[in-house]
Motif scaffolding. Structure first.
Motif, PDB file in Angstrom:
ATOM      1  N   ASP A 294       1.430 -11.229   8.626  1.00  0.00           N
ATOM      2  CA  ASP A 294       0.115 -10.378   8.845  1.00  0.00           C
ATOM      3  C   ASP A 294      -0.926 -10.461   7.651  1.00  0.00           C
TER       4      ASP A 294
ATOM      5  N   GLY B 200       4.157 -11.087   4.067  1.00  0.00           N
ATOM      6  CA  GLY B 200       4.609 -11.336   5.350  1.00  0.00           C
ATOM      7  C   GLY B 200       3.379 -11.934   5.936  1.00  0.00           C
TER       8      GLY B 200
ATOM      9  N   MET C  10       6.368  -4.116  13.346  1.00  0.00           N
ATOM     10  CA  MET C  10       6.716  -2.920  12.722  1.00  0.00           C
ATOM     11  C   MET C  10       5.790  -2.448  11.725  1.00  0.00           C
TER      12      MET C  10
ATOM     13  N   VAL D  66       8.616  -8.772  10.989  1.00  0.00           N
ATOM     14  CA  VAL D  66       9.721  -7.987  11.754  1.00  0.00           C
ATOM     15  C   VAL D  66       8.860  -7.059  13.158  1.00  0.00           C
TER      16      VAL D  66
ATOM     17  N   GLN E  98       0.823  -1.275   0.007  1.00  0.00           N
ATOM     18  CA  GLN E  98      -0.007   0.080  -0.106  1.00  0.00           C
ATOM     19  C   GLN E  98       0.909   1.284  -0.132  1.00  0.00           C
TER      20      GLN E  98
ATOM     21  N   ASP F  24      -7.302  -8.807  -6.553  1.00  0.00           N
ATOM     22  CA  ASP F  24      -6.030  -8.575  -6.966  1.00  0.00           C
ATOM     23  C   ASP F  24      -5.218 -10.043  -7.500  1.00  0.00           C
TER      24      ASP F  24
ATOM     25  N   GLY G 293      10.226  -3.926   7.654  1.00  0.00           N
ATOM     26  CA  GLY G 293       9.109  -5.047   7.682  1.00  0.00           C
ATOM     27  C   GLY G 293       8.531  -5.405   6.338  1.00  0.00           C
TER      28      GLY G 293
ATOM     29  N   TYR H 292     -12.274  -4.786   2.117  1.00  0.00           N
ATOM     30  CA  TYR H 292     -10.909  -4.857   1.481  1.00  0.00           C
ATOM     31  C   TYR H 292     -10.339  -6.246   1.295  1.00  0.00           C
TER      32      TYR H 292
ATOM     33  N   LYS I 263       3.680   0.790   9.252  1.00  0.00           N
ATOM     34  CA  LYS I 263       3.548   2.193   8.892  1.00  0.00           C
ATOM     35  C   LYS I 263       2.815   3.125   9.872  1.00  0.00           C
TER      36      LYS I 263
HETATM   37  P1  TYM Z   1       0.782  -3.702   3.306  1.00  0.00           P
HETATM   38  O1  TYM Z   1       1.143  -2.461   2.597  1.00  0.00           O
HETATM   39  O2  TYM Z   1       0.452  -3.491   5.031  1.00  0.00           O
HETATM   40  O3  TYM Z   1       2.270  -4.478   3.424  1.00  0.00           O
HETATM   41  C1  TYM Z   1       3.263  -4.799   2.392  1.00  0.00           C
HETATM   42  C2  TYM Z   1       3.754  -6.118   2.714  1.00  0.00           C
HETATM   43  O4  TYM Z   1       4.761  -5.961   3.675  1.00  0.00           O
HETATM   44  C3  TYM Z   1       4.418  -7.099   4.639  1.00  0.00           C
HETATM   45  N1  TYM Z   1       4.649  -6.638   6.148  1.00  0.00           N
HETATM   46  C4  TYM Z   1       5.547  -7.078   6.835  1.00  0.00           C
HETATM   47  N2  TYM Z   1       6.456  -8.079   6.919  1.00  0.00           N
HETATM   48  C5  TYM Z   1       6.943  -8.369   7.913  1.00  0.00           C
HETATM   49  N3  TYM Z   1       7.026  -7.633   8.833  1.00  0.00           N
HETATM   50  C6  TYM Z   1       6.399  -6.591   9.070  1.00  0.00           C
HETATM   51  N4  TYM Z   1       6.194  -5.791  10.284  1.00  0.00           N
HETATM   52  C7  TYM Z   1       5.478  -6.410   8.234  1.00  0.00           C
HETATM   53  N5  TYM Z   1       4.626  -5.223   7.773  1.00  0.00           N
HETATM   54  C8  TYM Z   1       4.227  -5.467   6.656  1.00  0.00           C
HETATM   55  C9  TYM Z   1       2.888  -7.353   4.629  1.00  0.00           C
HETATM   56  O5  TYM Z   1       2.744  -8.740   4.922  1.00  0.00           O
HETATM   57  C10 TYM Z   1       2.829  -7.544   3.187  1.00  0.00           C
HETATM   58  O6  TYM Z   1       3.207  -8.600   2.355  1.00  0.00           O
HETATM   59  N6  TYM Z   1      -3.069  -6.199   1.863  1.00  0.00           N
HETATM   60  C11 TYM Z   1      -1.743  -6.036   1.594  1.00  0.00           C
HETATM   61  C12 TYM Z   1      -1.454  -5.307   0.417  1.00  0.00           C
HETATM   62  C13 TYM Z   1      -2.204  -6.259  -0.907  1.00  0.00           C
HETATM   63  C14 TYM Z   1      -1.730  -7.383  -1.290  1.00  0.00           C
HETATM   64  C15 TYM Z   1      -2.730  -7.720  -2.508  1.00  0.00           C
HETATM   65  C16 TYM Z   1      -0.699  -8.117  -1.184  1.00  0.00           C
HETATM   66  C17 TYM Z   1      -3.251  -5.869  -1.553  1.00  0.00           C
HETATM   67  N7  TYM Z   1      -3.655  -6.685  -2.471  1.00  0.00           N
HETATM   68  C18 TYM Z   1      -2.531  -8.792  -3.356  1.00  0.00           C
HETATM   69  C19 TYM Z   1      -0.497  -9.252  -1.954  1.00  0.00           C
HETATM   70  C20 TYM Z   1      -1.510  -9.525  -3.192  1.00  0.00           C
HETATM   71  C21 TYM Z   1      -1.041  -4.824   2.719  1.00  0.00           C
HETATM   72  O7  TYM Z   1      -1.848  -4.062   3.069  1.00  0.00           O
HETATM   73  O8  TYM Z   1       0.007  -4.824   2.665  1.00  0.00           O
END
Ligand code: TYM
Length: 352
Positions: free
Chosen positions: A148, A146, A217, A207, A9, A134, A17, A127, A219
């Motif tokens: 989550d 990740g 971790m 992370v 996003q 997607d 992370g 969402y 945003k």
């Molecule tokens: P988003 O934008 O929150 O995070 C993007 C990617 O980063 C990973 N991530 C982490 N991995 C490890 N430790 C952390 N602390 C951490 N924080 C975030 C997330 O797991 C992700 O892979 N819904 C999704 C975006 C999305 C998406 C999709 C992903 C929309 N459509 C289709 C894959 C396929 C999201 O909000 O990611």
């Protein structure tokens, strides 16, 4: 070739992370898979946001993908909203999504609790249906994310199976000059959608925050001290690591449940230096925090520096970036439209 898709996003800054949990793995996967990476701008409006900043954040995120090493000769990069089929398929999928499935989503519960009722739009609830769209539009085999995103991936799989079961065995046939929908008798499991699998890395999938080893971790955490952003300058990185939370045990070790911060910082060090867990465990077992923090800060600065240099080059060439996004959207539209048409057909709509 098998296909992977994934996205981030464009909200807040991309942090360690996102990098270790997702983007860094995309770089190695693009060599073995057909890869599509998008910037999910439509997901970014599910919480109150600043419309003046959205397009800049979207382009910055695309530039980060490139700077981290996504290679456009191997992978496509595009903006989610540029491919209309995402929203269109979402509507079709939402007709078969029980509200109960969405109410159970942990991220929905957490985000809506934080945002307060007045700020929670319907899109925050739906969402995961957009996320399923997607993924399913591209008949993806794997989705590198990740930890989550695990629950969203489970929902995507269940939804794919549900649609396959509801509409999978039906085919359009000409009967007496009219198009009509009837059972072909051929109920192949994945007839409409391939059921995708998440690819969650063993290390880096979760992370944790620099200020609290028990929360991830993120945003949206209010304190910037809690995360390393990929574009943080050297002195900021050094300062964040210097001030990050530690403990008063002696020596350093992985996997001690009483030492979540220690496990997190060692894991970050392991991933960023490309060493094995055993090597890091051995090297750091007798270290004190002061020595380790200097090592970790230097390793992070060294690793992120080339990414930051490339980022500056890319962001100062908007025509190049626009070209990449146009090419990506063109390719993605082709694949997405084919799936979308077959779904309309299977669900019984009149063909255009
Ligand atoms: P988003 O934008 O929150 O995070 C993007 C990617 O980063 C990973 N991530 C982490 N991995 C490890 N430790 C952390 N602390 C951490 N924080 C975030 C997330 O797991 C992700 O892979 N819904 C999704 C975006 C999305 C998406 C999709 C992903 C929309 N459509 C289709 C894959 C396929 C999201 O909000 O990611």
């Amino acid at each position: 070739k098998k296909r992977i898709v994934s996205g981030v996003q464009p909200t807040g800054s991309i942090h360690l992370g996102n990098y270790l949990g997702a983007i860094k793995n995309w770089i190695s996967l693009q060599n073995s898979y057909e890869a599509l990476f998008f910037i999910v701008d439509l997901h970014a409006i599910t919480l109150p946001y600043d419309a003046q900043l959205l397009s800049k954040a979207t382009k910055n995120t695309a530039a980060i993908y490139l700077a981290c090493g996504i290679d456009t000769s191997k992978a496509s990069i595009f903006v989610q909203s540029h491919v209309r089929a995402h929203v269109e398929l979402m509507w079709l999928l939402s007709s078969a999504t029980p509200i109960g499935w969405l109410n159970r989503m942990i991220q929905f519960k957490e985000k809506s609790r934080k945002a307060g009722d007045e700020n929670v739009g319907v899109a925050l609830l739906t969402y995961p249906v957009l996320m399923a769209s997607d993924i399913l539009l591209y008949q993806s085999d794997f989705v590198p994310v990740g930890e989550d995103q695990k629950q969203h991936m489970e929902l995507t799989r269940e939804l794919a199976e549900r649609i396959n079961n509801l509409y999978g065995g039906r085919k359009w046939k000409k009967m007496g000059g009219f198009d009509c929908l009837c059972y072909s008798g051929d109920r192949r499991g994945g007839a409409i959608f391939k059921v995708p699998e998440p690819l969650i890395p063993q290390a880096g999938a979760r992370v944790m925050s620099l200020t609290d080893g028990l929360s991830k971790m993120s945003k949206s955490a209010p304190s910037d001290q809690s995360r390393i952003n990929l574009l943080d300058p050297k002195d900021v990185i050094a300062n964040k690591i210097k001030r990050c939370k530690t403990d008063s045990f002696s020596g350093l070790e992985f996997d001690n449940p009483d030492r979540p911060e220690c496990n997190n910082l060692l894991s970050i060090f392991q991933l960023i230096t490309g060493r094995t867990k055993e090597e890091v465990a051995r090297e750091c077992q007798d270290m004190n925090w002061g020595t380790f923090k200097t090592l970790l800060a230097d390793a992070l600065i060294d690793h992120l520096h080339p990414i930051q240099v490339r980022y500056e080059e890319i962001i100062s060439d908007p025509a190049y970036l626009d070209g990449v996004l146009l090419e990506g959207a063109t390719k993605a539209t082709c694949i997405a439209d084919a799936t979308l048409n077959s779904v309309y057909q299977a669900m019984g709509f009149v063909q255009r």
